[in-house]
Each structure stands twice: as C-alpha cells, then as structure tokens.
Design an enzyme around this catalytic site. Structure first.
Site, PDB file in Angstrom:
ATOM      1  N   SER A  67      11.760 -58.308 -33.340  1.00  0.00           N
ATOM      2  CA  SER A  67      11.712 -58.650 -31.913  1.00  0.00           C
ATOM      3  C   SER A  67      11.200 -60.060 -31.657  1.00  0.00           C
ATOM      4  CB  SER A  67      10.858 -57.637 -31.147  1.00  0.00           C
ATOM      5  OG  SER A  67       9.515 -57.645 -31.593  1.00  0.00           O
TER       6      SER A  67
ATOM      7  N   LYS B 168      19.609 -42.556 -40.123  1.00  0.00           N
ATOM      8  CA  LYS B 168      20.227 -43.831 -39.761  1.00  0.00           C
ATOM      9  C   LYS B 168      21.698 -43.896 -40.169  1.00  0.00           C
ATOM     10  CE  LYS B 168      15.777 -46.117 -40.446  1.00  0.00           C
ATOM     11  NZ  LYS B 168      15.001 -47.082 -41.263  1.00  0.00           N
TER      12      LYS B 168
ATOM     13  N   VAL C  31      14.799 -51.544 -36.160  1.00  0.00           N
ATOM     14  CA  VAL C  31      15.259 -52.090 -34.880  1.00  0.00           C
ATOM     15  C   VAL C  31      14.085 -52.798 -34.214  1.00  0.00           C
ATOM     16  CG1 VAL C  31      17.042 -50.346 -34.563  1.00  0.00           C
ATOM     17  CG2 VAL C  31      14.755 -49.903 -33.664  1.00  0.00           C
TER      18      VAL C  31
ATOM     19  N   CYS D  38      11.424 -47.058 -28.797  1.00  0.00           N
ATOM     20  CA  CYS D  38      10.744 -48.035 -29.647  1.00  0.00           C
ATOM     21  C   CYS D  38      10.209 -49.200 -28.817  1.00  0.00           C
ATOM     22  CB  CYS D  38      11.711 -48.563 -30.708  1.00  0.00           C
ATOM     23  SG  CYS D  38      11.051 -49.926 -31.695  1.00  0.00           S
TER      24      CYS D  38
END
Length: 254
Positions: A81, A54, A67, A27
């Site tokens: 992020s 998941k 994520v 990712c």
C-alpha cells in the site's frame, strides 16, 4: 464491482484498460489504496481476493500473494500500500495528497510509524485475544494519545490540513476497525470521547470524507467479520451491497 472474493480455480476477470486493484474487502492495507484512488477520482476496477484460498493468478501480480496489488498495465503490477499510494500520488499529481514540504512529509511518516504499536495491539485484541498483555492495551492508548496530541499541535481539521491527505488515508482504516473492539468484548480498547475529544471529532470528520464514506464499514460489520475469522472460517462474502458506509448496516428485508 462485486463483493465476491475470487478464490482458487476462479478465472481472472478480463482486463479492460483501467487501473485494477486487487484487494480484500476487510483488509486495512488494501483499504488505504482504495481511499487514495477514490480521493483522486481515478477510474479503476476492484477485484477482491480470498486470502485463505488464493486464486493462482494473484501471484503474477503480487509475488507473496498479498494485497493490495495494483495492475497499472495489463499483466504489470506493483504491490504494498505504501508503494502503491506514493506511486499514485506522483503519477496523478492533479490533486496532491502529500505535503509539498519534505520535512512535513517526513513528519507524516513518523506519525504513521508511531501509530504502529496501536495497530499491533488491535490485531492481538481482535484475532488472538488469549495472547493479550497489559502492555498492549497501554501501547494502544499511547498511540491514540500521540495522534490526539499531533492533531492538537497542527490545529487543523485533518492531519493534512483542511482536507484529508495521504497520512489521513493511511491511518484511517485502522481507526475504522478500532471502533469494533468494544463490540467484541474489549471495552478496554474503547475510544472514550471524554478522554479523546479531539480524536473523536477527527474520526467523525473522516467518516464524512467522500473517499471514506463510499467505502468504509460500520463497526458492527467489522466485528462480525472479525468473529468469523477468529473462528477459523472468515466470511469474506458476508456483504450484500457494493459499499456499506460508516453507519449501522442495513437490515435485510424479511
């Protein structure tokens, strides 16, 4: 750190007091936070998540199960992020990754925003190629051209200056993956060094930044994962080492 991606039914590893980042190895958004943690030399644990199956407990840390998510205290986390990376830069200011000038910070965010068209084109080319339109190829190269012009305007080794900073770590995971597109038969997305000389120099410099070098993957590796995902069966656990640098992947011993 293990490359195994935990999935539904797997037990949450015990918390040992360090920061803990929940991620997925392939990712780009999770990689952004890995790079910031690496650049700041912060001790942390890394837990990889199978995003197709998941584990139930990931929703305790990230409401949508996305994520990256950063567990900063046992059972307490923040996600996204951009949010994580600004938090880390402010929480651990010993090695700042953002410019001190508010205008430069704003300009860095504009660079990232202007690059979003290239990112969107990448996703279509890599994972939904039948939907690829000519304007997407144009948007891809428009993003590259804009980034090269910014490098030329700033006249520094990295966008952040002599050392890589937050804007560089934000863009890099996508540049890393762009290099895999010609290997997937998308030659129109090649980053031609004769056209993108300055950008190509920047890419090579980023590959050798310690925070990047310890985590990034070779174009061949990204291409292999992309192919598995495009077939509907992403091979999350394809890596047999804890880190593969931006070089050709090592061959398994016969």
């Amino acid at each position: 750190m293990s490359e195994k991606h935990l999935q539904a039914g797997d037990v949450l590893p015990p918390y040992n007091g360090k920061l803990r980042l929940f991620a997925m190895r392939f990712c780009p958004y999770a990689e952004r936070s890995v790079l910031v943690l690496n650049a700041k030399n912060i001790e942390y644990d890394l837990v990889f998540i199978n995003l197709d199956h998941k584990p139930e407990w990931i929703f305790n840390f990230s409401p949508k199960g996305t994520v990256p998510a950063l567990e900063y205290e046992e059972g307490k986390a923040i996600f996204d992020s951009n949010i994580i990376n600004v938090y880390l830069d402010e929480k651990y200011p010993e090695k700042p990754l953002q410019a001190s000038d508010p205008l430069r910070r704003a300009q860095d965010k504009i660079i990232v925003e202007n690059f979003s068209g290239a990112q969107a084109a990448f996703y279509t080319a890599a994972f939904n190629s039948q939907a690829l339109q000519p304007n997407m190829v144009e948007n891809f190269h428009k993003g590259l051209e804009g980034l090269q012009k910014e490098l030329e305007s700033r006249g520094t080794k990295f966008l952040s200056g002599d050392d890589a900073g937050l804007v560089d770590y934000t863009l890099w995971p996508f540049l890393e993956r762009f290099l895999s597109l010609p290997l997937l038969g998308k030659s129109e997305f090649a980053i031609d060094p004769t056209k993108y000389a300055l950008l190509s120099t920047y890419i090579e410099a980023m590959k050798n930044v310690p925070a990047v070098k310890s985590y990034c993957l070779a174009p061949e590796t990204h291409a292999k994962f992309t192919e598995s995902r495009a077939k509907g069966d992403p091979d999350y656990n394809m890596l047999d080492t804890s880190a593969v640098c931006c070089m050709r992947p090592r061959k398994k011993k016969e």
